[in-house]
Scaffold this motif. Structure first.
Motif, PDB file in Angstrom:
ATOM      1  N   PHE A  11       0.819  -1.212   0.000  1.00 46.58           N
ATOM      2  CA  PHE A  11       0.000   0.000   0.000  1.00 46.58           C
ATOM      3  C   PHE A  11       0.853   1.263   0.000  1.00 46.58           C
ATOM      4  N   SER A  12       2.031   1.213   0.590  1.00 42.38           N
ATOM      5  CA  SER A  12       2.944   2.351   0.524  1.00 42.38           C
ATOM      6  C   SER A  12       3.355   2.613  -0.925  1.00 42.38           C
ATOM      7  N   THR A  13       3.631   1.548  -1.660  1.00 43.36           N
ATOM      8  CA  THR A  13       3.993   1.682  -3.066  1.00 43.36           C
ATOM      9  C   THR A  13       2.814   2.225  -3.867  1.00 43.36           C
ATOM     10  N   TRP A  14       1.601   1.757  -3.549  1.00 43.29           N
ATOM     11  CA  TRP A  14       0.399   2.259  -4.226  1.00 43.29           C
ATOM     12  C   TRP A  14       0.218   3.743  -3.931  1.00 43.29           C
ATOM     13  N   GLU A  15       0.398   4.129  -2.661  1.00 43.83           N
ATOM     14  CA  GLU A  15       0.282   5.556  -2.303  1.00 43.83           C
ATOM     15  C   GLU A  15       1.273   6.404  -3.096  1.00 43.83           C
ATOM     16  N   ALA A  16       2.421   5.843  -3.413  1.00 40.50           N
ATOM     17  CA  ALA A  16       3.438   6.558  -4.187  1.00 40.50           C
ATOM     18  C   ALA A  16       3.115   6.568  -5.684  1.00 40.50           C
ATOM     19  N   GLY A  17       2.013   5.921  -6.072  1.00 43.03           N
ATOM     20  CA  GLY A  17       1.562   5.990  -7.457  1.00 43.03           C
ATOM     21  C   GLY A  17       1.651   4.712  -8.267  1.00 43.03           C
ATOM     22  N   ASP A  18       2.076   3.599  -7.655  1.00 48.72           N
ATOM     23  CA  ASP A  18       2.221   2.350  -8.405  1.00 48.72           C
ATOM     24  C   ASP A  18       1.330   1.258  -7.816  1.00 48.72           C
ATOM     25  N   SER A  19       0.123   1.098  -8.373  1.00 50.22           N
ATOM     26  CA  SER A  19      -0.797   0.058  -7.904  1.00 50.22           C
ATOM     27  C   SER A  19      -0.444  -1.315  -8.464  1.00 50.22           C
ATOM     28  N   SER A  20       0.391  -1.378  -9.488  1.00 52.81           N
ATOM     29  CA  SER A  20       0.694  -2.660 -10.135  1.00 52.81           C
ATOM     30  C   SER A  20       1.338  -3.651  -9.166  1.00 52.81           C
ATOM     31  N   VAL A  21       2.094  -3.148  -8.195  1.00 52.63           N
ATOM     32  CA  VAL A  21       2.755  -4.025  -7.236  1.00 52.63           C
ATOM     33  C   VAL A  21       1.721  -4.791  -6.419  1.00 52.63           C
ATOM     34  N   PHE A  22       0.632  -4.122  -6.051  1.00 46.41           N
ATOM     35  CA  PHE A  22      -0.433  -4.812  -5.309  1.00 46.41           C
ATOM     36  C   PHE A  22      -1.012  -5.935  -6.159  1.00 46.41           C
ATOM     37  N   PHE A  23      -1.343  -5.643  -7.410  1.00 42.35           N
ATOM     38  CA  PHE A  23      -1.981  -6.648  -8.258  1.00 42.35           C
ATOM     39  C   PHE A  23      -1.022  -7.780  -8.624  1.00 42.35           C
ATOM     40  N   LYS A  24       0.269  -7.505  -8.670  1.00 45.56           N
ATOM     41  CA  LYS A  24       1.258  -8.560  -8.899  1.00 45.56           C
ATOM     42  C   LYS A  24       1.351  -9.491  -7.696  1.00 45.56           C
ATOM     43  N   ALA A  25       0.983  -9.003  -6.519  1.00 46.16           N
ATOM     44  CA  ALA A  25       1.047  -9.820  -5.302  1.00 46.16           C
ATOM     45  C   ALA A  25      -0.148 -10.760  -5.159  1.00 46.16           C
ATOM     46  N   LEU A  26      -1.132 -10.643  -6.045  1.00 41.70           N
ATOM     47  CA  LEU A  26      -2.279 -11.553  -5.996  1.00 41.70           C
ATOM     48  C   LEU A  26      -1.866 -12.925  -6.509  1.00 41.70           C
ATOM     49  N   ALA A  27      -2.238 -13.967  -5.790  1.00 44.32           N
ATOM     50  CA  ALA A  27      -2.001 -15.329  -6.265  1.00 44.32           C
ATOM     51  C   ALA A  27      -2.862 -15.568  -7.506  1.00 44.32           C
ATOM     52  N   ASP A  28      -2.385 -16.416  -8.399  1.00 42.40           N
ATOM     53  CA  ASP A  28      -3.170 -16.716  -9.602  1.00 42.40           C
ATOM     54  C   ASP A  28      -4.538 -17.295  -9.249  1.00 42.40           C
ATOM     55  N   ASP A  29      -4.618 -18.032  -8.132  1.00 39.52           N
ATOM     56  CA  ASP A  29      -5.887 -18.637  -7.719  1.00 39.52           C
ATOM     57  C   ASP A  29      -6.543 -17.874  -6.562  1.00 39.52           C
ATOM     58  N   VAL A  30      -6.312 -16.566  -6.494  1.00 36.48           N
ATOM     59  CA  VAL A  30      -6.907 -15.738  -5.443  1.00 36.48           C
ATOM     60  C   VAL A  30      -8.428 -15.864  -5.474  1.00 36.48           C
ATOM     61  N   GLN A  31      -9.026 -15.869  -4.301  1.00 32.98           N
ATOM     62  CA  GLN A  31     -10.486 -15.774  -4.208  1.00 32.98           C
ATOM     63  C   GLN A  31     -10.800 -14.360  -3.770  1.00 32.98           C
ATOM     64  N   TRP A  32     -11.470 -13.598  -4.627  1.00 30.24           N
ATOM     65  CA  TRP A  32     -11.775 -12.193  -4.359  1.00 30.24           C
ATOM     66  C   TRP A  32     -13.285 -12.045  -4.261  1.00 30.24           C
TER      67      TRP A  32
END
Length: 128
Positions: A11-32
């Motif tokens: 979330f610190s990285t997202w606050e700095a303007g890069d949300s891609s790091v959050f989405f890269k941290a999602l497991a391929d089989d994430v349940q959302w």
């Protein structure tokens, strides 16, 4: 890395303007699970399904990235609760504003489960 530290970094990285790091941290089989009764609510059983069912429809009404401001982060075991504020420019003009509470379950430094709470009236207004 502890789950609290992982979430804080994402979330610190997202606050700095890069949300891609959050989405890269999602497991391929994430349940959302997106709570509520909106066009994007429901359960997705993979990262691919989530991106198709939820993220792509949002991208059609958004006109730029979502800015993120972390409000609170709490961790217990493999769970992290993240309260955050988001603002996103809209294609039709104006800004979409919402406050979120996401409960994340982390395993092996990947997010394997997300339950997202948000103002469903605001989401429904996006698609009306």
């Amino acid at each position: 890395m502890e789950v609290r530290e992982l979430a804080a970094n994402l979330f610190s990285t997202w606050e700095a303007g890069d949300s891609s790091v959050f989405f890269k941290a999602l497991a391929d089989d994430v349940q959302w699970t997106a709570i509520g009764t909106t066009p994007i609510s429901g359960v997705s059983h993979s990262k691919s399904e989530y991106l198709t069912k939820t993220y792509e429809p949002l991208l059609k009404v958004f006109n730029g990235p979502t800015s993120c401001r972390l409000k609170r982060l709490m961790a217990d075991g493999d769970l992290v609760t993240v309260e955050w504020h988001g603002e996103t420019p809209l294609s039709k003009g104006g800004t979409y504003v919402n406050d979120y509470c996401w409960v994340l379950r982390v395993k092996d430094e990947k997010i394997v489960e997300v339950t997202g709470y948000f103002d469903t009236a605001s989401v429904n207004a996006l698609f009306s």
